[in-house]
Write a protein that holds these residues in place. Structure first.
Motif, mmCIF file in Angstrom:
data_model
loop_
_atom_site.group_PDB
_atom_site.id
_atom_site.type_symbol
_atom_site.label_atom_id
_atom_site.label_comp_id
_atom_site.label_asym_id
_atom_site.label_seq_id
_atom_site.Cartn_x
_atom_site.Cartn_y
_atom_site.Cartn_z
ATOM 1 N N ALA A 175 40.742 41.207 78.097
ATOM 2 C CA ALA A 175 41.859 41.414 77.189
ATOM 3 C C ALA A 175 43.149 40.969 77.820
ATOM 4 O O ALA A 175 44.079 40.538 77.159
ATOM 5 N N ALA A 176 43.188 41.088 79.135
ATOM 6 C CA ALA A 176 44.398 40.693 79.832
ATOM 7 C C ALA A 176 44.429 39.198 80.076
ATOM 8 O O ALA A 176 45.425 38.661 80.521
ATOM 9 N N GLY A 177 43.343 38.533 79.738
ATOM 10 C CA GLY A 177 43.299 37.114 79.972
ATOM 11 C C GLY A 177 43.494 36.838 81.427
ATOM 12 O O GLY A 177 42.831 37.376 82.274
ATOM 13 N N GLY A 178 44.381 35.946 81.749
ATOM 14 C CA GLY A 178 44.590 35.618 83.141
ATOM 15 C C GLY A 178 45.428 36.652 83.831
ATOM 16 O O GLY A 178 46.439 36.350 84.421
ATOM 17 N N SER A 179 45.035 37.830 83.736
ATOM 18 C CA SER A 179 45.806 38.921 84.286
ATOM 19 C C SER A 179 44.905 39.814 85.088
ATOM 20 O O SER A 179 43.697 39.758 84.991
ATOM 21 N N THR A 180 45.527 40.631 85.882
ATOM 22 C CA THR A 180 44.759 41.545 86.692
ATOM 23 C C THR A 180 45.105 42.961 86.310
ATOM 24 O O THR A 180 46.262 43.328 86.291
ATOM 25 N N ALA A 181 44.108 43.718 85.999
ATOM 26 C CA ALA A 181 44.353 45.103 85.594
ATOM 27 C C ALA A 181 43.824 46.024 86.664
ATOM 28 O O ALA A 181 42.754 45.828 87.186
ATOM 29 N N ASP A 182 44.601 47.023 87.004
ATOM 30 C CA ASP A 182 44.101 48.020 87.928
ATOM 31 C C ASP A 182 43.596 49.220 87.153
ATOM 32 O O ASP A 182 43.518 49.215 85.935
ATOM 33 N N GLU A 183 43.237 50.254 87.877
ATOM 34 C CA GLU A 183 42.628 51.398 87.216
ATOM 35 C C GLU A 183 43.559 52.089 86.239
ATOM 36 O O GLU A 183 43.141 52.725 85.311
ATOM 37 N N GLY A 184 44.816 51.939 86.498
ATOM 38 C CA GLY A 184 45.741 52.587 85.592
ATOM 39 C C GLY A 184 46.130 51.709 84.428
ATOM 40 O O GLY A 184 47.016 52.027 83.656
ATOM 41 N N GLY A 185 45.454 50.580 84.322
ATOM 42 C CA GLY A 185 45.762 49.685 83.230
ATOM 43 C C GLY A 185 46.973 48.814 83.504
ATOM 44 O O GLY A 185 47.474 48.121 82.645
ATOM 45 N N GLU A 186 47.448 48.827 84.742
ATOM 46 C CA GLU A 186 48.587 47.986 85.085
ATOM 47 C C GLU A 186 48.129 46.531 85.085
ATOM 48 O O GLU A 186 47.085 46.195 85.603
ATOM 49 N N VAL A 187 48.899 45.698 84.493
ATOM 50 C CA VAL A 187 48.503 44.307 84.392
ATOM 51 C C VAL A 187 49.608 43.430 84.935
ATOM 52 O O VAL A 187 50.766 43.588 84.585
ATOM 53 N N SER A 188 49.236 42.549 85.820
ATOM 54 C CA SER A 188 50.201 41.555 86.271
ATOM 55 C C SER A 188 49.773 40.211 85.723
ATOM 56 O O SER A 188 48.665 40.041 85.253
ATOM 57 N N GLY A 189 50.633 39.239 85.817
ATOM 58 C CA GLY A 189 50.316 37.984 85.163
ATOM 59 C C GLY A 189 50.534 38.190 83.692
ATOM 60 O O GLY A 189 51.087 39.183 83.253
ATOM 61 N N GLY A 190 50.092 37.267 82.875
ATOM 62 C CA GLY A 190 50.333 37.521 81.466
ATOM 63 C C GLY A 190 49.758 36.487 80.550
ATOM 64 O O GLY A 190 49.068 35.567 80.950
ATOM 65 N N ASP A 191 50.068 36.679 79.310
ATOM 66 C CA ASP A 191 49.566 35.791 78.276
ATOM 67 C C ASP A 191 50.339 34.497 78.299
ATOM 68 O O ASP A 191 51.457 34.428 78.741
ATOM 69 N N VAL A 192 49.674 33.479 77.799
ATOM 70 C CA VAL A 192 50.334 32.191 77.722
ATOM 71 C C VAL A 192 50.215 31.704 76.298
ATOM 72 O O VAL A 192 49.512 30.737 76.020
ATOM 73 N N PRO A 193 50.878 32.396 75.385
ATOM 74 C CA PRO A 193 50.679 32.062 73.990
ATOM 75 C C PRO A 193 51.113 30.651 73.657
ATOM 76 O O PRO A 193 50.612 30.045 72.723
ATOM 77 N N GLY A 194 52.052 30.115 74.434
ATOM 78 C CA GLY A 194 52.515 28.767 74.147
ATOM 79 C C GLY A 194 51.435 27.730 74.294
ATOM 80 O O GLY A 194 51.521 26.646 73.743
ATOM 81 N N ASP A 195 50.402 28.057 75.056
ATOM 82 C CA ASP A 195 49.333 27.083 75.275
ATOM 83 C C ASP A 195 48.406 26.963 74.083
ATOM 84 O O ASP A 195 47.639 26.020 73.975
ATOM 85 N N ALA A 196 48.456 27.953 73.233
ATOM 86 C CA ALA A 196 47.407 28.053 72.228
ATOM 87 C C ALA A 196 47.349 26.858 71.297
ATOM 88 O O ALA A 196 46.279 26.478 70.836
ATOM 89 N N ALA A 197 48.455 26.255 71.033
ATOM 90 C CA ALA A 197 48.449 25.226 70.004
ATOM 91 C C ALA A 197 48.379 23.805 70.550
ATOM 92 O O ALA A 197 48.246 22.866 69.782
ATOM 93 N N ASP A 198 48.455 23.629 71.855
ATOM 94 C CA ASP A 198 48.591 22.261 72.335
ATOM 95 C C ASP A 198 47.298 21.676 72.887
ATOM 96 O O ASP A 198 47.300 20.624 73.503
ATOM 97 N N GLY A 199 46.203 22.311 72.661
ATOM 98 C CA GLY A 199 44.928 21.741 73.075
ATOM 99 C C GLY A 199 44.688 21.789 74.569
ATOM 100 O O GLY A 199 43.799 21.114 75.075
ATOM 101 N N SER A 200 45.471 22.569 75.278
ATOM 102 C CA SER A 200 45.276 22.665 76.718
ATOM 103 C C SER A 200 44.063 23.536 77.017
ATOM 104 O O SER A 200 43.596 24.291 76.168
ATOM 105 N N VAL A 201 43.600 23.427 78.250
ATOM 106 C CA VAL A 201 42.432 24.207 78.640
ATOM 107 C C VAL A 201 42.815 25.681 78.734
ATOM 108 O O VAL A 201 43.781 26.034 79.399
ATOM 109 N N VAL A 202 42.093 26.519 78.040
ATOM 110 C CA VAL A 202 42.384 27.953 78.089
ATOM 111 C C VAL A 202 41.304 28.726 78.845
ATOM 112 O O VAL A 202 41.507 29.880 79.212
ATOM 113 N N LEU A 203 40.184 28.082 79.048
ATOM 114 C CA LEU A 203 39.127 28.720 79.838
ATOM 115 C C LEU A 203 38.401 27.632 80.622
ATOM 116 O O LEU A 203 37.992 26.616 80.048
ATOM 117 N N ARG A 204 38.290 27.853 81.899
ATOM 118 C CA ARG A 204 37.591 26.864 82.728
ATOM 119 C C ARG A 204 36.677 27.582 83.701
ATOM 120 O O ARG A 204 37.087 28.519 84.376
#
Lengths: 255, 293
Positions: B46-75
């Motif tokens: 759910a965090a995508g390229g993010s790291t979640a700890d036990e408390g649900g803390e997430v670093s990193g984040g979503d890259v919604p801008g990538d969604a429409a430009d055909g870039s690689v979203v999963l490799r």
């Protein structure tokens, strides 16, 4: 405060997550009528049968009270420990794979653990109440609140044991057998029915709670040292169970 | 078990991620595009390229801008997985042997393979539900996962199921209700919202299973045999929904032992002998053999 996904990490949000987890765990449990039936039916059966079986025993010099009373007390402690233990075990095992998926969505495993433990604690309240009520029909209980509190503590303690066993051995049959064996041996050692090496017996979870419960039943006054030791046991076991649970049911747990 | 590198942010070819070093399966670390900050892989799709700890803390984040430009979203690169056991009478099975795949925003990818070829293992490795023995997986944005087997809580109602998983995704109460009502309407299970999951038919359970993967509006959607048990109308509704997601830039990967209607997919891969082969343009015996119709 919010995380990178805009998800709130405030205390309120964490509390809501815990509340949703607890609510789900309780719903999952109570919607299986057999579970509730066992919680109500097993305590009388076990307390009465333990007392009756022990009544045939001779009264030995090292015994602190009559064999029948020892048996009833032992049965009360056993059922107050075993039932929450089994519930803890199944809380971990039965929804293990769904829990994995939930964790993958971002639901913290520690919160999941706490919500499961709270559900076990709720079941412990019920088990303690029913088993103590049955015990009072067999023998006088001098300090009911202390006896009830001790039984709830025993339920939480064995709930943690069950969750620990479930995390390490995630199989229903084998896990249940381990739990029965541990609880049975533990209670036998703690009850004073058999004479044992004191230091060895103190390693088992029920040793100090049994001392507390015996004191509450007999009215001899609760020893502070026993209460502190029992509390410390719960805390240490809680930390160990949490660590094992979050490690073994964590990433890579779905197979 | 090895830690798998997990990189936050876009992983477009030619991006910083590439220029700072390709994922290295040897040392199991990758240089992140944010100046070398390194993270262990999160088990939190759910965090995508993010790291979640036990408390649900997430670093990193979503890259919604990538969604429409055909870039690689999963490799995924060099995925290897062997099932073994120290217990006697258990066989060692090599399932993945250097599987690579890239999935781009807005495309629908099919992954086909014979029974036992390792499709579900691949899917679990892609979402972080399974540690591969080697290889890297990088994702950007939110990831949704619909497992083949409905991993739901049997005695919760559908409504409670949404609430629980919504908490996991970090959705507010109103967001959960919006997603629940939208998906129930779209997949036609509104009348079952107060039914327990174990009282639903197989098809309706699968609808809920799919909806849980969709409710947080993921950027990458990984579906393992998603339409098992669907009736024809639901099957068509599923594809309408998939088409809508594609138009919004969501990447969709569908794993199946048999892919019908090849034209619905932008690319099709076959998983065989532990590796993935692009069979989109084969139109030949190879595609037929792979189960593409």
């Amino acid at each position: 405060m919010s995380d990178a996904r805009g998800r709130s990490t405030t205390v309120g949000a964490r509390a809501r997550r815990l509340e949703v987890g607890l609510s789900s765990a309780i719903h999952e449990f109570v919607r299986e009528p057999v579970n509730l039936a066992l919680l109500v039916a097993l305590p009388p059966a076990i307390v009465v049968s333990y007392g009756s079986m022990m009544s045939a025993f001779p009264e030995l010099p090292y015994m602190s009270s009559s064999p029948e009373q020892l048996g009833a007390v032992a049965g009360t402690l056993f059922v107050a420990a075993f039932l929450p233990g089994v519930i803890g075990l199944f809380q971990v095992i039965s929804a293990r794979r769904a829990d994995e998926r939930l964790s993958l969505t971002g639901f913290p495993r520690a919160t999941l653990f706490c919500s499961r433990l709270l559900a076990v604690a709720v079941a412990s309240l019920l088990t303690a109440g029913v088993s103590l009520a049955v015990l009072t029909t067999r023998t006088d209980v001098a300090a009911l609140p202390a006896a009830f509190g001790t039984l709830v503590l025993v339920g939480v303690l064995y709930g943690l044991v069950g969750m620990l066993v479930g995390a390490v051995l995630p199989r229903e049959l084998e896990g249940s057998l381990v739990l029965i064996f541990v609880a049975d041996v533990d209670e036998a050692l703690a009850s004073g029915i058999v004479q044992t090496d004191g230091a060895f017996a103190k390693l088992f979870p029920l040793h100090y709670p049994h001392e507390l419960f015996q004191a509450a039943v007999g009215g001899s006054g609760v020893a502070t040292g026993d209460a502190l030791a029992a509390g410390a046991y719960v805390l240490v076991l809680g930390v160990v169970a949490l660590a094992v649970y979050t490690t073994l049911t964590g990433e890579g747990g779905v197979r | 078990m090895p830690n798998i590198p997990y990189e936050s942010g876009s992983v477009s070819p030619g991006s910083d991620a590439d220029s700072t070093g390709a994922p290295d399966v040897t040392d199991e670390r990758v240089a992140a595009p944010d100046g070398g900050r390194q993270r262990e892989r999160s088990a939190d799709p759910a965090a995508g390229g993010s790291t979640a700890d036990e408390g649900g803390e997430v670093s990193g984040g979503d890259v919604p801008g990538d969604a429409a430009d055909g870039s690689v979203v999963l490799r995924a690169e060099g995925l290897e997985k062997t099932y073994g056991s120290w217990l006697p009478f258990r066989r060692t099975v090599e399932v993945l042997d250097g599987a690579d795949i890239e999935i781009r925003a807005g495309e629908v990818v099919g992954i086909v393979g014979a029974n036992g070829s390792g499709k579900s293992t691949l899917m679990k490795a892609l979402v972080g539900a399974l540690d591969p023995d080697a290889g890297t997986v990088e994702a950007s944005g939110r990831v949704g996962w619909c497992p083949q087997e409905e991993l739901l809580y049997d005695r919760l109602t559908v409504r409670e199921t949404f609430r629980l998983f919504g908490e996991g995704y970090g959705l507010s109460g109103s967001e959960v209700e919006d997603a629940r009502d939208r998906l129930a309407d779209r997949l036609d299970f509104e009348e079952f919202l107060d039914y327990r999951v174990d009282q639903l038919s197989g098809g309706n359970r699968q609808k809920v299973n799919l909806s849980v993967a969709l409710m947080h509006d993921p950027d990458v959607l990984l579906l393992d045999e998603p339409y098992t048990g669907f009736d024809w109308d639901t099957y068509l509704a599923f594809w309408d929904l998939t088409e809508e997601l594609r138009e919004r830039g969501t990447a969709v990967a569908i794993i199946s032992h048999l892919i019908n209607e090849q034209e619905r997919f932008d690319r099709i891969f076959e998983l065989a002998d532990g590796t993935l082969t692009d069979v989109t343009d084969e139109g030949s015996n190879q595609a037929d053999d792979a189960g593409v119709r």
